[in-house]
Motif scaffolding. Sequence first.
Motif, PDB file in Angstrom:
ATOM      1  N   TYR A 224       0.809  -1.216   0.000  1.00 23.10           N
ATOM      2  CA  TYR A 224       0.000   0.000   0.000  1.00 23.10           C
ATOM      3  C   TYR A 224       0.847   1.273   0.000  1.00 23.10           C
ATOM      4  O   TYR A 224       0.324   2.363   0.242  1.00 23.10           O
ATOM      5  CB  TYR A 224      -0.965  -0.018   1.193  1.00 23.10           C
ATOM      6  CG  TYR A 224      -2.101  -0.989   0.982  1.00 23.10           C
ATOM      7  CD1 TYR A 224      -3.249  -0.604   0.296  1.00 23.10           C
ATOM      8  CD2 TYR A 224      -2.008  -2.307   1.416  1.00 23.10           C
ATOM      9  CE1 TYR A 224      -4.287  -1.497   0.077  1.00 23.10           C
ATOM     10  CE2 TYR A 224      -3.032  -3.211   1.204  1.00 23.10           C
ATOM     11  CZ  TYR A 224      -4.173  -2.798   0.531  1.00 23.10           C
ATOM     12  OH  TYR A 224      -5.192  -3.695   0.307  1.00 23.10           O
TER      13      TYR A 224
ATOM     14  N   ARG B 249       1.388   1.711  -5.357  1.00 28.00           N
ATOM     15  CA  ARG B 249       0.087   2.158  -5.859  1.00 28.00           C
ATOM     16  C   ARG B 249       0.229   2.894  -7.190  1.00 28.00           C
ATOM     17  O   ARG B 249      -0.595   2.730  -8.091  1.00 28.00           O
ATOM     18  CB  ARG B 249      -0.587   3.051  -4.818  1.00 28.00           C
ATOM     19  CG  ARG B 249      -1.193   2.261  -3.648  1.00 28.00           C
ATOM     20  CD  ARG B 249      -1.924   3.151  -2.669  1.00 28.00           C
ATOM     21  NE  ARG B 249      -1.011   3.923  -1.833  1.00 28.00           N
ATOM     22  CZ  ARG B 249      -0.971   5.244  -1.761  1.00 28.00           C
ATOM     23  NH1 ARG B 249      -1.790   5.968  -2.524  1.00 28.00           N
ATOM     24  NH2 ARG B 249      -0.132   5.851  -0.949  1.00 28.00           N
TER      25      ARG B 249
ATOM     26  N   PHE C  83      -7.368  -2.728  -3.592  1.00 27.81           N
ATOM     27  CA  PHE C  83      -7.018  -1.319  -3.504  1.00 27.81           C
ATOM     28  C   PHE C  83      -8.314  -0.534  -3.704  1.00 27.81           C
ATOM     29  O   PHE C  83      -9.050  -0.773  -4.666  1.00 27.81           O
ATOM     30  CB  PHE C  83      -6.012  -0.934  -4.592  1.00 27.81           C
ATOM     31  CG  PHE C  83      -4.648  -1.531  -4.383  1.00 27.81           C
ATOM     32  CD1 PHE C  83      -3.779  -1.010  -3.440  1.00 27.81           C
ATOM     33  CD2 PHE C  83      -4.235  -2.626  -5.133  1.00 27.81           C
ATOM     34  CE1 PHE C  83      -2.523  -1.555  -3.248  1.00 27.81           C
ATOM     35  CE2 PHE C  83      -2.989  -3.184  -4.949  1.00 27.81           C
ATOM     36  CZ  PHE C  83      -2.122  -2.646  -4.001  1.00 27.81           C
TER      37      PHE C  83
END
Length: 621
Positions: free
Chosen positions: A130, A135, A262
């Motif tokens: 994360y 990302r 996500f």
Amino acid sequence: MAHVRERSHSPELSSDSLLKRLKTTHYSLTSTVDHESCFYPGLFEPENVQQLHQAYAGSEPFKYAIVEKLFQNDLLKNVKDECMNELSFTEKETDIYKVNQTGDLASLSYLSEAQLALFPNLLALRDALYSSEFRKFIQVITGCGSLSGTKQDMAVNSYTQGCHLLNHDDVIGTRRVSYILYMPLPYGEEWKKEWGGALELYPVQPGIDGIPEPEAAPCKAIPPSWNQFIFFEVQPGKSFHSVEEVVVGGDGKARLSISGWFHAAQEGEEGYQADQAVPELKSSREQLTSSSTTFVAYPHSDSLYPDGPLRREYISYLSKFLNPVYLQTRTMKALMARFVAESNIELHHFLSASLVSKLEPDLRRADQADGLDGATRQGRIPPHTAGVSGAWSARGPPHKWRYCTLQKTTEPPRESDTILRQLQDEVFPSDAFRAWLSILTKLLPLSYTVEARRFRPGLDYTLATSEGEESRLDVVLGLTPQVEAEENETRSNGKLKANEEDEEPRGWQAGEWGGWECYMAPHDEEDDPAVYRSGSSKTHQVNDASGSRDHDGDTGAGEHNEEDESTLLTVQPSFNTLLLVLRDENVMRFVKYVSAAAAGSRWDLCAEFNVGMVQDDEEYS
């Protein structure tokens, strides 16, 4: 329920602009933690990301990408050890899955320092996944838009023998990208395709209403591999997938993985959008909230007399097919009283002995001919083409159900097909059977739908659906041949021998192979239906009518599952047993996935009736 943000229509990236963005991402690290060192060497190299982006854009049946090696091997091996030694797994089972799962790994942040010291590698992996670097890596490949670093959503899943996850699209709330990281066990041993556990991807086709729905069979199956990472953008009407049942057990074998999502950027994060567009297509979850059944109306109702005896001509017709005991006035009156009191009843040995003597052995032969019997498969998952030749074809869409139904064919029919077709097309829709149902239930059948169904082991099921504001009368004739040990227990007029009374049930009756029919209470609109348990597989809550002295069956009392109040009724697959259930509005119903371990197919004849109520008058004598 929060709306899903519609997929952003970002322009295609040229090679030059892609490389420019990659270089900016690669060298603009603001975090003090070196997350990049956790990943496999070369992962963030522009050439590698460009290849992944191109592969993602050209993938079918929907856009997905595979990273063959995501993390440093030593890190992932240590993560695997921490998961197996320090985390607790809970077996979870619903209509759509069976899996051993940990809690949300986002909650690790709330542990004490002493507890956190047990998970240094797992925390490093979670934070790396994360991180802003990773990302941005996902964003560049998929073009999915801004992703949240604060809303973390992940868990460790262990698929041991019998575990599975059925067809769905993952669309819930603000989920934007789904992912899975594989750590199959035992470490160092290559996972074999025949062990099951593959990620299955489905093409879509226009449904009856023009809405895209998944085809009955997947077009791609990706078996798990150590350190392999698969991800795809969550999209209603597109991202349909499932996890094949794991059929291997023992020797520590398990499809271990870390999976999660996500989410779209949250309030306060870069890229957050307060006004999220409502998607044009419903998610698979939303489509399951109700089902639309096509009924055939009866031409007239003046011949129904729920409080009167069954006509002689009806008795004459039904006696060709039914056990004659169920046509006796005294038996019908007793059964009616039990059904009115309980709203469900189960009638054993329902078809006539002459019909059963032809039907049962031929159903076994059908499984053998189609390679679906236990001896042929030895617990392996059959191909999706199994059992769909001749008169049978697969019915979907699989995000709601998948099973086989009888179709018209020019090929010479099997004897069992002929019998099932006669029951489906003639007996169940007949005025005689309608009148018999009316007397037994004190209801007026107004319209009907009926189909013979075959649930193939390792392939078929129905997911929980409800019928909105309407009540229905469900009539299901179970026709699943039992294993030899189960047959011996129910013969001799259903009486058990003294030394067999304490034996544990096996096979179908033990719930080991799935296939049970389950009724569940309506769920809260804000709850995810997937969190509901499928009910205790050993609980048998139906009102068993076999205690009647007019019927040579065994007496059974229903148990209530106090652990799960949402489960109203659970009925195991059986042979020659008729189940009658008055299903209230919004009650959910499903047939649990039939495991590849089953001895053969689960067969039934399933009918639904729209019914009118009859006021209580004086009962006939």
